[in-house]
Design an enzyme around this catalytic site. Structure first.
Site, PDB file in Angstrom:
ATOM      1  N   ASP A   1     -10.669   5.868  -5.987  1.00 48.97           N
ATOM      2  CA  ASP A   1     -10.405   4.599  -5.289  1.00 48.97           C
ATOM      3  C   ASP A   1     -10.718   3.484  -6.282  1.00 48.97           C
ATOM      4  O   ASP A   1     -11.843   3.042  -6.411  1.00 48.97           O
ATOM      5  CB  ASP A   1     -11.281   4.480  -4.044  1.00 48.97           C
ATOM      6  CG  ASP A   1     -10.775   3.366  -3.112  1.00 48.97           C
ATOM      7  OD1 ASP A   1     -11.260   3.288  -1.970  1.00 48.97           O
ATOM      8  OD2 ASP A   1      -9.891   2.589  -3.535  1.00 48.97           O
TER       9      ASP A   1
ATOM     10  N   HIS B   1       0.835  -1.215   0.000  1.00 49.92           N
ATOM     11  CA  HIS B   1       0.000   0.000   0.000  1.00 49.92           C
ATOM     12  C   HIS B   1       0.870   1.267   0.000  1.00 49.92           C
ATOM     13  O   HIS B   1       0.889   2.025   0.976  1.00 49.92           O
ATOM     14  CB  HIS B   1      -0.903  -0.041   1.242  1.00 49.92           C
ATOM     15  CG  HIS B   1      -2.113   0.835   1.146  1.00 49.92           C
ATOM     16  ND1 HIS B   1      -2.048   2.200   1.080  1.00 49.92           N
ATOM     17  CD2 HIS B   1      -3.431   0.527   1.114  1.00 49.92           C
ATOM     18  CE1 HIS B   1      -3.264   2.696   1.009  1.00 49.92           C
ATOM     19  NE2 HIS B   1      -4.127   1.715   1.020  1.00 49.92           N
TER      20      HIS B   1
ATOM     21  N   GLU C   1      -0.754   1.206  -5.657  1.00 47.60           N
ATOM     22  CA  GLU C   1      -0.560   0.016  -4.820  1.00 47.60           C
ATOM     23  C   GLU C   1      -0.552  -1.257  -5.678  1.00 47.60           C
ATOM     24  O   GLU C   1      -1.583  -1.618  -6.266  1.00 47.60           O
ATOM     25  CB  GLU C   1      -1.692  -0.051  -3.804  1.00 47.60           C
ATOM     26  CG  GLU C   1      -1.912   1.253  -3.029  1.00 47.60           C
ATOM     27  CD  GLU C   1      -3.327   1.368  -2.473  1.00 47.60           C
ATOM     28  OE1 GLU C   1      -3.989   0.324  -2.270  1.00 47.60           O
ATOM     29  OE2 GLU C   1      -3.795   2.505  -2.258  1.00 47.60           O
TER      30      GLU C   1
HETATM   31  O1  TA6 Z   1      -6.149   2.288  -0.990  1.00 49.01           O
HETATM   32  C1  TA6 Z   1      -7.268   1.497  -1.098  1.00 49.01           C
HETATM   33  C2  TA6 Z   1      -8.020   1.439   0.237  1.00 49.01           C
HETATM   34  O2  TA6 Z   1      -8.643   0.194   0.350  1.00 49.01           O
HETATM   35  C3  TA6 Z   1      -9.036   2.585   0.317  1.00 49.01           C
HETATM   36  O3  TA6 Z   1     -10.353   2.118   0.102  1.00 49.01           O
HETATM   37  C4  TA6 Z   1      -8.832   3.131   1.738  1.00 49.01           C
HETATM   38  O4  TA6 Z   1      -9.607   2.401   2.666  1.00 49.01           O
HETATM   39  C5  TA6 Z   1      -7.349   2.908   1.896  1.00 49.01           C
HETATM   40  O5  TA6 Z   1      -7.133   1.601   1.382  1.00 49.01           O
HETATM   41  C6  TA6 Z   1      -6.786   3.147   3.276  1.00 49.01           C
HETATM   42  O6  TA6 Z   1      -7.232   2.165   4.151  1.00 49.01           O
HETATM   43  P1  TA6 Z   1      -6.797   2.317   5.722  1.00 49.01           P
HETATM   44  O7  TA6 Z   1      -7.382   1.134   6.404  1.00 49.01           O
HETATM   45  O8  TA6 Z   1      -5.286   2.310   5.764  1.00 49.01           O
HETATM   46  O9  TA6 Z   1      -7.335   3.657   6.178  1.00 49.01           O
END
Ligand code: TA6
Length: 315
Positions: free
Chosen positions: A195, A150, A264
């Site tokens: 997203d 991520h 990501e």
């Molecule tokens: O980056 C994709 C994602 O799944 C978004 O939907 C958002 O939830 C992000 O990850 C961040 O997630 P987090 O749990 O780190 O706040």
């Protein structure tokens, strides 16, 4: 960032002194990657480094579940204490590699009743960073998982951020009823929350390796462009929460959302299936392409580890 009781951080420095990387044992999260003293990753000033919650920024590891679901959001890997297994230096190139391990334990099994060993390899070159995740099924039964790196990339301003390399890919638009759409822009720009799960036009070769659309380029509209080459991951997620969602995040600094994009590399649109004893490996090679202030020196001296041909996936 709140770090009253900071978790151990493993530091890697390139022999040339031109690059460095920091990895927290909490989630084996890369919290910093610098080249020529320029931050190549974004980390919220309000990120918690004390293990109290997932680190907001850097490169959190998502496993065994991407997104919400039966397990906690994004799975337990990013909130587990990993073991630093080794650090080695390549005396010729000056590159250095650290390996981190997470093995199934009572806590993970309580969440997810499977036995596994995760190995995370972090290879620092002078102008690139290779990170590779390997999962081995050490149990007696098959299991499915989704996994993703991520990565948060800094941009001078979200209004000037661009992403190139996604044209023609189909994507799941998670903020529009998960509709499947096709990317029609050669240069993706940001005018609001994004997203999306882009599915790499993948061809799984006879060797089982996934190929296609490996490289995506992030432009920060100013100082540097970074290439994200993924190997054996099937998807690329692009995310920026924009103002409203960011305001609801306690560890998002004021206006932080204006200064990063997440690109990501992951396998999230379809789970990876692993039989007993099988291994899966996927990785990304983050390469600095242009750092205007480094100019000539960068162009002349760029070197760095390559993403080894990965073992065929267990998919
Ligand atoms: O980056 C994709 C994602 O799944 C978004 O939907 C958002 O939830 C992000 O990850 C961040 O997630 P987090 O749990 O780190 O706040």
């Amino acid at each position: 960032m709140s770090d009253s009781k900071q978790v151990e951080i493993v530091e890697l420095k390139h022999k040339t002194g031109k690059s460095s990387v920091s990895v927290s044992l909490f989630g084996a999260t890369i919290t910093s990657w610098k080249i020529f003293n320029t931050d190549m990753l974004w980390l919220s000033k309000k990120a918690s480094l004390d293990g109290s919650r997932p680190i907001r920024g850097g490169i959190p590891i998502v496993f065994p579940q991407f997104g919400p679901g039966k397990l906690r959001q994004h799975g337990f890997a990013r909130v587990s204490m990993w073991e630093h297994d080794s650090t080695t230096h390549d005396l010729q190139s000056g590159d250095c590699t650290a390996v981190f391990i997470l093995k199934s334990n009572d806590t993970t099994r309580a969440d997810w009743p499977h036995d596994f060993e995760l190995q995370y390899q972090v290879q620092l070159g002078m102008t690139n960073l290779v990170t590779q995740l390997t999962c081995k099924n050490t149990g007696e039964a098959a299991f499915d998982f989704t996994a993703l790196l991520h990565s948060y990339f800094p941009v001078s301003s979200i209004d000037e951020a661009t992403i190139r390399g996604l044209y023609g890919l189909n994507y799941i638009d998670t903020i529009d009823e998960n509709k499947v759409k096709t990317e029609r822009d050669t240069l993706l720009t940001f005018k609001g929350e994004v997203d999306r799960i882009y599915k790499r036009e993948v061809v799984t070769g006879a060797d089982g390796r996934v190929r296609g659309n490996e490289v995506v380029f992030i432009g920060d509209g100013g100082n540097c462009d970074v290439g994200v080459k993924s190997v054996n991951f099937t998807d690329i997620v692009v995310w920026n929460p924009w103002a409203k969602k960011a305001e609801a995040m306690p560890d998002m600094e004021e206006d932080g959302w204006k200064h990063f994009v997440c690109v990501e590399a992951g396998s999230v649109s379809h789970p990876v299936k692993l039989g007993p004893g099988e291994s899966w490996s996927a990785g990304q090679n983050l390469t600095l392409r242009i750092l205007r202030e480094a100019g000539e020196e960068l162009a002349r001296t760029s070197t760095g580890p390559r993403l080894d041909p990965l073992k065929p996936s267990g998919q």
